[in-house]
Scaffold this active site. Structure first.
Site, PDB file in Angstrom:
ATOM      1  N   LYS A  92       0.842  -1.192   0.000  1.00  0.00           N
ATOM      2  CA  LYS A  92       0.000   0.000   0.000  1.00  0.00           C
ATOM      3  C   LYS A  92       0.877   1.241   0.000  1.00  0.00           C
ATOM      4  O   LYS A  92       1.525   1.560   0.992  1.00  0.00           O
ATOM      5  CB  LYS A  92      -0.930   0.053   1.217  1.00  0.00           C
ATOM      6  CG  LYS A  92      -2.042   1.098   1.031  1.00  0.00           C
ATOM      7  CD  LYS A  92      -2.614   1.585   2.338  1.00  0.00           C
ATOM      8  CE  LYS A  92      -1.908   2.825   2.861  1.00  0.00           C
ATOM      9  NZ  LYS A  92      -2.043   4.012   1.962  1.00  0.00           N
ATOM     10  N   GLU A 122       8.947   1.139  11.480  1.00  0.00           N
ATOM     11  CA  GLU A 122       9.969   2.183  11.402  1.00  0.00           C
ATOM     12  C   GLU A 122       9.214   3.499  11.500  1.00  0.00           C
ATOM     13  O   GLU A 122       8.458   3.859  10.602  1.00  0.00           O
ATOM     14  CB  GLU A 122      10.758   2.073  10.098  1.00  0.00           C
ATOM     15  CG  GLU A 122      12.065   2.869  10.119  1.00  0.00           C
ATOM     16  CD  GLU A 122      11.907   4.280   9.581  1.00  0.00           C
ATOM     17  OE1 GLU A 122      11.760   5.198  10.429  1.00  0.00           O
ATOM     18  OE2 GLU A 122      11.923   4.455   8.366  1.00  0.00           O
ATOM     19  N   CYS A 159      12.716  10.709   8.645  1.00  0.00           N
ATOM     20  CA  CYS A 159      12.767  10.298  10.051  1.00  0.00           C
ATOM     21  C   CYS A 159      14.197  10.291  10.587  1.00  0.00           C
ATOM     22  O   CYS A 159      14.405  10.374  11.795  1.00  0.00           O
ATOM     23  CB  CYS A 159      12.149   8.911  10.213  1.00  0.00           C
ATOM     24  SG  CYS A 159      10.399   8.822   9.825  1.00  0.00           S
ATOM     25  N   GLU A 189       8.945  16.047  16.589  1.00  0.00           N
ATOM     26  CA  GLU A 189       9.390  15.823  15.216  1.00  0.00           C
ATOM     27  C   GLU A 189       8.655  16.799  14.306  1.00  0.00           C
ATOM     28  O   GLU A 189       7.438  16.727  14.153  1.00  0.00           O
ATOM     29  CB  GLU A 189       9.112  14.387  14.782  1.00  0.00           C
ATOM     30  CG  GLU A 189       9.649  14.089  13.395  1.00  0.00           C
ATOM     31  CD  GLU A 189       9.396  12.663  12.949  1.00  0.00           C
ATOM     32  OE1 GLU A 189      10.235  12.123  12.207  1.00  0.00           O
ATOM     33  OE2 GLU A 189       8.356  12.095  13.332  1.00  0.00           O
TER      34      GLU A 189
END
Length: 457
Positions: free
Chosen positions: A159, A234, A268, A361
């Site tokens: 996906k 992750e 990330c 973040e």
């Protein structure tokens, strides 16, 4: 960017805001049908001789190699990645496929002497694997999941992210063109709440690989736990770039922008916290300023471009909100004006280690610079985060490099560089940056169960 309706997504070029095309969503019924087909395809794939599966993956890699430029141009169009980076990303997919093409013939079990006989172990494929990938590196991260999973004898349902599905869709077509069996590798674009959720809940999807936000990753993990389904995650990061006074300050400052502003900070692994030993803090800021000013933000089609637009207007607004919190700005780079989701690289000087910009973040071209006092303080500050994905240490003291690297709770640390990902080495996070590892020589084994068979003598 993408504008979604109930059944389609209209893709928009992030560099100029022109409409690219419309992509149809996969329905719940279509996902279930894809799983049924994948189960059949997987049983036939696993029954092939390892050498035949290896050859099929090499043909897939060769077909990708023939279409590197096409895939790169698609990524420029859909994701806004500059052409140089996009070519590397397409080549990376080819290289990952070639690397894991060697796995089918090397998935060797063990023979273990036991009383009254011998135990023999086999690495059996799990079955159907669901891979959910993010929008920031659509091609590369997809390959980290599908290549080792296929090598281990599984079928894969992929996906792609709603905003950036085009290269994944094309990779699915190239798989078929290369001769990979039909239904073995299916790409299912659509909403996470439908396609991704069904990957989690479907009893015939044996494992999930998810890359994305920590918030959604927790939901995926909870759903998989309910079915005792293995999952690799992750997730987010707030990685530290630790600069000691004994390092090559000029080199550390020159390379710092690339470590955080690459992919417009939508990474990330971005070193979005620069921690500098207090005695050289001011000097480092002086050296960093021209490096930021010289970081080229512009047209993704330009070979010299180093940073490109953010992926969508909504994401640009989310990043901009952090710049409205009042944190002092040391300096900013430049960015184009007009159409496109542009933002200039920005260096912030938080007044507190607990400021939101130093903790959350941001996922954009924004970096916070903070001072530390000594080695112990550097480790404590680097670890003062819920995340632990990547990071860097700059020092000319080998012992210090080893000590600090061992002391920082992070899945990947580089010393005197900003390396995070190589397909030949394991990659993954600590704390809330993830669960499990991808890549490296043992990645295919993560898509298998070990079966032990006892032979009586």
């Amino acid at each position: 960017m993408a504008a979604s309706t109930s059944s389609t997504t209209v893709l928009i070029n992030p560099a100029d805001e022109t409409v690219i095309r419309e992509v149809e969503h996969t329905s719940l019924e279509a996902v279930d049908a894809a799983v049924v087909r994948a189960v059949v395809a997987q049983s036939k794939w696993a029954a092939l001789a390892p050498a035949d599966r290896a050859a099929a993956l090499r043909r897939f890699a060769a077909t990708v190699d023939q279409h590197v430029e096409e895939l790169a141009q698609l990524e420029v169009l859909n994701s806004g990645h500059p052409i140089g980076s996009a070519r590397w990303e397409a080549g990376h997919v080819r290289d990952v496929l070639n690397y894991y093409a060697g796995a089918p013939e090397r998935m060797i079990g063990q023979q273990i002497p036991v009383a009254g006989g011998i135990d023999v172990t086999f690495h059996e494929p799990l079955g159907v694997v669901g891979v959910i990938v993010p929008w920031n590196f659509p091609m590369t991260i997809a390959s980290w999941g599908f290549a080792p999973a296929l090598a281990a004898g599984n079928a894969v349902l992929l996906k792609p992210a709603d905003w950036t599905p085009l290269t994944a869709i094309r990779l699915g077509e190239l798989a078929l063109e290369s001769g990979l069996p039909e239904d073995l590798f299916q790409v299912l674009p659509g909403r996470g709440s439908i396609v991704g959720e069904r990957f989690v809940t479907h009893p015939k999807v044996a494992k999930l690989v998810f890359t994305g936000s920590t918030e959604v990753g927790k939901q995926v993990a909870a759903g998989c736990a309910a079915l005792v389904k293995p999952v690799t995650l992750e997730l987010g990061g707030k990685s530290a770039n630790v600069v000691f006074a004994d390092s090559d300050l000029e080199r550390a400052a020159a390379l710092a922008p690339g470590a955080v502003f690459d992919n417009a900070g939508q990474d990330c692994c971005a070193r979005s916290r620069i921690l500098v030993e207090r005695k050289v803090f001011d000097r480092f800021l002086e050296l960093l300023e021209p490096a930021v000013a010289g970081f080229k933000v512009g047209d993704p089609a330009d070979e010299q471009t180093q940073m490109w637009p953010l992926v969508s207007a909504a994401h640009r607004d989310s990043v901009a909100a952090f710049l409205e919190l009042g944190t002092p700005v040391a300096y900013r780079g430049t960015a184009p004006e007009g159409a496109g989701y542009w933002m200039a690289p920005t260096v912030l000087l938080p007044e507190s280690r607990s400021d939101r910009v130093a903790v959350d973040e941001i996922f954009g071209p924004v970096v916070s610079v903070l001072p530390f006092d000594d080695e112990a303080d550097a480790i404590a500050l680097a670890n003062d985060s819920i995340y632990g994905l990547s990071g860097s240490i700059w020092t000319n003291d080998l012992g210090r490099g080893i000590r600090v690297a061992r002391g920082i709770d992070s899945g990947t640390i580089s010393v005197n560089s900003h390396s995070s990902v190589r397909y030949t080495t394991p990659f993954g996070g600590a704390k809330q940056s993830g669960l499990g590892r991808e890549l490296g020589p043992d990645a295919a084994l993560a898509f298998t169960d070990t079966k032990t068979v006892f032979f009586s003598t």
